[in-house]
Structure formats: structure tokens, C-alpha cells
Scaffold this motif. Sequence first.
Motif, PDB file in Angstrom:
ATOM      1  N   GLY A  99     -13.342 -22.175   4.584  1.00 20.08           N
ATOM      2  CA  GLY A  99     -14.676 -22.225   5.170  1.00 20.08           C
ATOM      3  C   GLY A  99     -15.778 -22.255   4.130  1.00 20.08           C
ATOM      4  O   GLY A  99     -16.738 -23.032   4.250  1.00 20.08           O
ATOM      5  N   VAL A 100     -15.663 -21.448   3.103  1.00 17.25           N
ATOM      6  CA  VAL A 100     -16.720 -21.392   2.085  1.00 17.25           C
ATOM      7  C   VAL A 100     -16.721 -22.659   1.238  1.00 17.25           C
ATOM      8  O   VAL A 100     -17.782 -23.232   0.962  1.00 17.25           O
ATOM      9  N   VAL A 101     -15.544 -23.134   0.818  1.00 18.42           N
ATOM     10  CA  VAL A 101     -15.543 -24.341  -0.022  1.00 18.42           C
ATOM     11  C   VAL A 101     -16.023 -25.549   0.771  1.00 18.42           C
ATOM     12  O   VAL A 101     -16.713 -26.426   0.222  1.00 18.42           O
ATOM     13  N   GLU A 102     -15.720 -25.610   2.056  1.00 24.82           N
ATOM     14  CA  GLU A 102     -16.212 -26.717   2.862  1.00 24.82           C
ATOM     15  C   GLU A 102     -17.729 -26.662   2.996  1.00 24.82           C
ATOM     16  O   GLU A 102     -18.403 -27.704   3.012  1.00 24.82           O
ATOM     17  N   ALA A 103     -18.292 -25.460   3.090  1.00 25.89           N
ATOM     18  CA  ALA A 103     -19.744 -25.326   3.184  1.00 25.89           C
ATOM     19  C   ALA A 103     -20.426 -25.826   1.914  1.00 25.89           C
ATOM     20  O   ALA A 103     -21.442 -26.530   1.974  1.00 25.89           O
ATOM     21  N   VAL A 104     -19.886 -25.474   0.760  1.00 22.83           N
ATOM     22  CA  VAL A 104     -20.463 -25.936  -0.507  1.00 22.83           C
ATOM     23  C   VAL A 104     -20.316 -27.450  -0.641  1.00 22.83           C
ATOM     24  O   VAL A 104     -21.249 -28.152  -1.056  1.00 22.83           O
ATOM     25  N   TRP A 105     -19.161 -27.969  -0.274  1.00 23.92           N
ATOM     26  CA  TRP A 105     -18.925 -29.415  -0.301  1.00 23.92           C
ATOM     27  C   TRP A 105     -19.942 -30.141   0.586  1.00 23.92           C
ATOM     28  O   TRP A 105     -20.509 -31.161   0.179  1.00 23.92           O
ATOM     29  N   ALA A 106     -20.201 -29.600   1.772  1.00 24.39           N
ATOM     30  CA  ALA A 106     -21.141 -30.226   2.701  1.00 24.39           C
ATOM     31  C   ALA A 106     -22.564 -30.182   2.148  1.00 24.39           C
ATOM     32  O   ALA A 106     -23.334 -31.140   2.313  1.00 24.39           O
ATOM     33  N   LEU A 107     -22.936 -29.100   1.486  1.00 24.14           N
ATOM     34  CA  LEU A 107     -24.264 -29.009   0.875  1.00 24.14           C
ATOM     35  C   LEU A 107     -24.434 -30.072  -0.202  1.00 24.14           C
ATOM     36  O   LEU A 107     -25.517 -30.649  -0.358  1.00 24.14           O
ATOM     37  N   GLY A 108     -23.382 -30.339  -0.940  1.00 19.23           N
ATOM     38  CA  GLY A 108     -23.449 -31.389  -1.947  1.00 19.23           C
ATOM     39  C   GLY A 108     -23.652 -32.759  -1.337  1.00 19.23           C
ATOM     40  O   GLY A 108     -24.454 -33.569  -1.826  1.00 19.23           O
ATOM     41  N   ARG A 109     -22.950 -33.051  -0.254  1.00 24.21           N
ATOM     42  CA  ARG A 109     -23.108 -34.336   0.430  1.00 24.21           C
ATOM     43  C   ARG A 109     -24.521 -34.484   0.992  1.00 24.21           C
ATOM     44  O   ARG A 109     -25.116 -35.557   0.936  1.00 24.21           O
ATOM     45  N   GLU A 110     -25.059 -33.378   1.512  1.00 21.52           N
ATOM     46  CA  GLU A 110     -26.409 -33.421   2.064  1.00 21.52           C
ATOM     47  C   GLU A 110     -27.451 -33.653   0.971  1.00 21.52           C
ATOM     48  O   GLU A 110     -28.421 -34.389   1.165  1.00 21.52           O
ATOM     49  N   GLU A 129      -6.216  -9.292  -7.759  1.00 18.72           N
ATOM     50  CA  GLU A 129      -5.165  -8.472  -7.166  1.00 18.72           C
ATOM     51  C   GLU A 129      -4.280  -9.223  -6.179  1.00 18.72           C
ATOM     52  O   GLU A 129      -3.111  -8.892  -6.023  1.00 18.72           O
ATOM     53  N   GLN A 130      -4.821 -10.217  -5.500  1.00 11.19           N
ATOM     54  CA  GLN A 130      -4.081 -10.927  -4.450  1.00 11.19           C
ATOM     55  C   GLN A 130      -4.492 -12.388  -4.458  1.00 11.19           C
ATOM     56  O   GLN A 130      -5.689 -12.709  -4.539  1.00 11.19           O
ATOM     57  N   LEU A 131      -3.524 -13.294  -4.390  1.00 14.71           N
ATOM     58  CA  LEU A 131      -3.840 -14.712  -4.384  1.00 14.71           C
ATOM     59  C   LEU A 131      -4.719 -15.078  -3.196  1.00 14.71           C
ATOM     60  O   LEU A 131      -4.515 -14.593  -2.068  1.00 14.71           O
ATOM     61  N   ALA A 132      -5.711 -15.916  -3.447  1.00 13.95           N
ATOM     62  CA  ALA A 132      -6.564 -16.410  -2.374  1.00 13.95           C
ATOM     63  C   ALA A 132      -5.823 -17.477  -1.564  1.00 13.95           C
ATOM     64  O   ALA A 132      -4.660 -17.794  -1.838  1.00 13.95           O
ATOM     65  N   GLU A 133      -6.506 -18.044  -0.578  1.00 12.14           N
ATOM     66  CA  GLU A 133      -5.894 -19.037   0.312  1.00 12.14           C
ATOM     67  C   GLU A 133      -5.865 -20.404  -0.387  1.00 12.14           C
ATOM     68  O   GLU A 133      -6.594 -21.336  -0.018  1.00 12.14           O
ATOM     69  N   LEU A 134      -5.028 -20.538  -1.380  1.00 13.17           N
ATOM     70  CA  LEU A 134      -5.012 -21.746  -2.199  1.00 13.17           C
ATOM     71  C   LEU A 134      -4.659 -22.979  -1.378  1.00 13.17           C
ATOM     72  O   LEU A 134      -5.310 -24.030  -1.492  1.00 13.17           O
ATOM     73  N   ALA A 135      -3.632 -22.901  -0.570  1.00 14.76           N
ATOM     74  CA  ALA A 135      -3.200 -24.067   0.200  1.00 14.76           C
ATOM     75  C   ALA A 135      -4.242 -24.492   1.226  1.00 14.76           C
ATOM     76  O   ALA A 135      -4.483 -25.693   1.412  1.00 14.76           O
ATOM     77  N   SER A 136      -4.863 -23.527   1.895  1.00 13.94           N
ATOM     78  CA  SER A 136      -5.864 -23.900   2.901  1.00 13.94           C
ATOM     79  C   SER A 136      -7.078 -24.544   2.253  1.00 13.94           C
ATOM     80  O   SER A 136      -7.675 -25.475   2.815  1.00 13.94           O
ATOM     81  N   MET A 137      -7.447 -24.095   1.060  1.00 20.35           N
ATOM     82  CA  MET A 137      -8.552 -24.750   0.353  1.00 20.35           C
ATOM     83  C   MET A 137      -8.142 -26.150  -0.092  1.00 20.35           C
ATOM     84  O   MET A 137      -8.926 -27.097  -0.023  1.00 20.35           O
ATOM     85  N   ALA A 138      -6.897 -26.297  -0.537  1.00 18.37           N
ATOM     86  CA  ALA A 138      -6.406 -27.612  -0.955  1.00 18.37           C
ATOM     87  C   ALA A 138      -6.376 -28.586   0.206  1.00 18.37           C
ATOM     88  O   ALA A 138      -6.623 -29.790   0.033  1.00 18.37           O
ATOM     89  N   ASN A 139      -6.095 -28.096   1.408  1.00 24.01           N
ATOM     90  CA  ASN A 139      -5.976 -28.954   2.584  1.00 24.01           C
ATOM     91  C   ASN A 139      -7.274 -29.087   3.364  1.00 24.01           C
ATOM     92  O   ASN A 139      -7.311 -29.771   4.392  1.00 24.01           O
ATOM     93  N   SER A 140      -8.332 -28.465   2.909  1.00 23.44           N
ATOM     94  CA  SER A 140      -9.619 -28.533   3.590  1.00 23.44           C
ATOM     95  C   SER A 140     -10.305 -29.868   3.339  1.00 23.44           C
ATOM     96  O   SER A 140      -9.833 -30.696   2.543  1.00 23.44           O
ATOM     97  N   ARG A 141     -11.447 -30.095   3.978  1.00 27.36           N
ATOM     98  CA  ARG A 141     -12.218 -31.319   3.736  1.00 27.36           C
ATOM     99  C   ARG A 141     -12.664 -31.415   2.283  1.00 27.36           C
ATOM    100  O   ARG A 141     -12.873 -32.510   1.760  1.00 27.36           O
ATOM    101  N   ALA A 142     -12.818 -30.262   1.635  1.00 22.13           N
ATOM    102  CA  ALA A 142     -13.235 -30.246   0.224  1.00 22.13           C
ATOM    103  C   ALA A 142     -12.122 -30.675  -0.715  1.00 22.13           C
ATOM    104  O   ALA A 142     -12.376 -30.965  -1.883  1.00 22.13           O
ATOM    105  N   ARG A 143     -10.879 -30.652  -0.256  1.00 20.50           N
ATOM    106  CA  ARG A 143      -9.728 -31.100  -1.039  1.00 20.50           C
ATOM    107  C   ARG A 143      -9.711 -30.464  -2.430  1.00 20.50           C
ATOM    108  O   ARG A 143      -9.696 -31.150  -3.449  1.00 20.50           O
ATOM    109  N   VAL A 144      -9.731 -29.160  -2.470  1.00 16.51           N
ATOM    110  CA  VAL A 144      -9.807 -28.432  -3.740  1.00 16.51           C
ATOM    111  C   VAL A 144      -8.522 -28.643  -4.544  1.00 16.51           C
ATOM    112  O   VAL A 144      -7.417 -28.516  -4.017  1.00 16.51           O
ATOM    113  N   ARG A 145      -8.697 -28.963  -5.824  1.00 19.87           N
ATOM    114  CA  ARG A 145      -7.548 -29.118  -6.717  1.00 19.87           C
ATOM    115  C   ARG A 145      -7.682 -28.262  -7.982  1.00 19.87           C
ATOM    116  O   ARG A 145      -6.748 -28.175  -8.766  1.00 19.87           O
ATOM    117  N   VAL A 146      -8.844 -27.670  -8.192  1.00 17.92           N
ATOM    118  CA  VAL A 146      -9.065 -26.799  -9.345  1.00 17.92           C
ATOM    119  C   VAL A 146      -9.346 -25.392  -8.842  1.00 17.92           C
ATOM    120  O   VAL A 146     -10.163 -25.199  -7.935  1.00 17.92           O
TER     121      VAL A 146
END
Length: 447
Positions: A99-110, A129-146
Motif C-alpha cells: 500500500g505505501v509503495v503504491e502510494a509513492v509510485w502514484a505520487l510520482g506519476r501524478e 527484526e522481521q522481514l517486510a512484505e517483500l513479495a507483496s511489494m514486488a507484485n504490487s503496481r510499483a513492481r519493487v525490485r530494490v
Amino acid sequence: MSILIRNVRPCGETAQDLLIEGDRIAQIAPAGSIETADEIIDGAGLIALPGLVDLHVHLREPGFESSETVLTGSRAAARGGFTTVFAMPNTQPVQDTAGVVEAVWALGREAGYADVHPIGAVTVGQQGEQLAELASMANSRARVRVFSDDGKCVFDPLIMRRALEYVKAFDGVVAQHAQDPKLTEGAQMNEGALSAELGLGGWPGAAESSIIARDALLAEQVGSRVHVCHLSTRASVDVVRFAKARGIQITAEVTPHHLLLTEEKVRGFDARYKVNPPLRTEDDVEALRDALADGTIDIVGTDHAPHPNDSKQTEWDFASMGMVGLESALRIVHATMVNTGRLDWRGVARVMSETPARIGQATDAGQPLEAGQLANVVLYDAETSSVFTEADLAGKSVNSPYLGLTLPGRVHTTIYRGVPTVRDGEVVDADTLRAARRSQLASEGER
């Protein structure tokens, strides 16, 4: 909408005419052979480079909009010739969910000044301490790879290994802020004779190189990719060179300020020069320049880190760490690498566009200036020089270490996806940019 750039020198080579139609480069031909277009830019004396790509910026939104926003940060990017930026996750909330990475991605497009690729946090809340949601960020509209906890080192070796294993599934990369927190408690500047003289806590280079060595061996064991953020010492260069010789999938970046400035700047206790990692020695600077030239260091990343005035105009011990760098990066690379004979302009395109795009898997960026490619182009006047002032900054913050310095060159024009975002050194205002984009879309619809 078509744009003809006449008599420009792609990557500093033979003068050509470059024709843009819509969002693509339509033709590159001998100078004077293309007759007309909707708009004509005189490129005589200018160098054309692929739109620059920055793998390491802090846009601060959400949460720290007093320092920067996605809009103001991408305006600063355009002023510096960048058409693609990767936004670090130390926001509030942290970029650790889809949700957060998609929001930032959308702000960039705007905003419309550059492609904005969010970088996902490695761990929840960047707490290590705990891995974040790496796969969900990778599969989001933002297509995170880094993925990175930049600002904080992923210090736990087990967490780091698991992250490397996880991102391998989608060919992601973990970008490490290499800083052993145990070795840098209370550190304020580079450790050495000068830190002792000034009475400031020393920041040993081994705090960086030891983490790089550990992570290189973890990446080798896992068979995954690791990227070293803002490498700053000769010893770190040696570690990366050793790792590459072993065939380890490791890449590294250097900042413009580590290519130019040394710890001597700290003598005046001017907090504009307080940065993480700290400014190092002249010997380190020379090693970094040589490593960027020979490919041991792969790319330049600005680590653009805006801060409000009150967090910099204070006592050194309490000042925030970081410098803005988007608007000045190309000029600093010009001064430190081109003017010293270490890189030609094709080499600049490699370290500031092509390779960072490849590392970050930004498929629409870093493309060569060829017919059929996306029209991300920067026109650079390498024959001029001027004093760098606050008027050269297009973001919210003014914590630049280069204010008052005479720097070579100037970004004349930035073209992002076929639309100019900077004309004759001035950033195009948002309304004009939106109108140009609408016109582009309308003409594409007619075709």
C-alpha cells in the motif's frame, strides 16, 4: 508532437540531428539532414545523454514533507537531468507494504517530472527484526525490485541472508547501508588524526568494509544480488574488487560528494558537510574515482537527503546527516571524472543512466540514444561554468555542500518521455507540463 534537436553531440561524439515523435526517438541522422518538426531546439555545443537514473534518493513523502515531497524532489531531479529516481523507504509510514509503495509510485506519476520507483524496506519499520512484505511489494503496481533499510544497516546476518534468499525469486536486489552500528556509536566524522584534533567521535572505515565483506560472502552462498550503497573508503573498494573477482553478484555506488569533498571540510563545523557515511580522506577520494573509472564501483547515486534549515543550522553534534545532490550530480561528475580524464561522456552515460537502470530493473530507463527507444534525454552544456547558488536548487531544501563553488557545465534541457521538463535550465511549471502531456496523448490518439 515532434521535437527536433539539431546539431547535438550524442554522448559527446559526432554532431547529429535527433528527432523525437511522441514519447519515442524517431530518428538520429547526420547534422542538418532533418528539416523540420513542431519544435526545434538548437543543440549546437550541447551533449545529449540518456536521461539520468538515480538509484538512491530520499523524497521524504509520506511523513516528512517539510523537507521534500515526491513533487518537489522529482522537480529537483529534472533540474539535474534525471528522468528516473528510486525513492528510499525511510518515510513515515515506512515503505514496507504494498500500500505505501503504491502510494509513492502514484505520487510520482501524478507529478510527471520523472519515473519514481519506490524502494521497499527490507525489514518491518526498518527495525531489523522481521522481514517486510517483500513479495507483496514486488507484485504490487510499483513492481519493487530494490529493497533497503537505508539509514540503518541490516545488521543481523540471518535476516540479511533470508532477505537475499527471498529477493532471488524475482531477481531483486538488497541495497545495504554498510555501517556496523557497534563500531559507530557516537561517531560524528571520519576516524583519524583530524577527528582527534577536533574532538569529534571517530567513524572507522572498517565499520563499512566489514559489513560489505560479510554481505558479499552471504550473497555468494545464496547466489543472490547485493548492492552497496554510498561506498566511501579505499578498503571498501578493495573488498568489492575482491568479491567481483570471485564472481559474486555485487554492485556498488559512490556519491558525488564522496568523489569531491574530504574530511577537511569538517574543520569549519559547517553542518552542510555532515553526512552518513562521513567525508573521508584525499586518499579515499582518489581510490573512489579510480574505482568508478575501472568499473569496480558501478554507478553514481546521489543519496539526495534534504533537511529543513533548522536541522542543519545548529551545533554539529545535533545536526542531521545528509546533503541534497540531484541538481548538482552531473556537474560534480563532470568536474571529478571527465575533467580528470577518468571518464568520457559515454562512460558518464554508463554510470549515471544505463547501469543504475539495469541494477534497479527500470526497463523504461537507461536506454541508448537510438531510434525506437523511449525519449528520455538530457542536453548538457559542458562548455560553461558558473557559481552554484540556491537558485540552482529546485527542491524544498537548500542543504547543498556546493553553494558558492564554481562548477563546470549546466543542464540545458531535460526531456522525459518526449516532453521537456526543463528548458534552457529552468524547470517547466506543473500546469505547462500537464498541458504538454495532454497534447502528446491527443496527438498519439490521432495517429
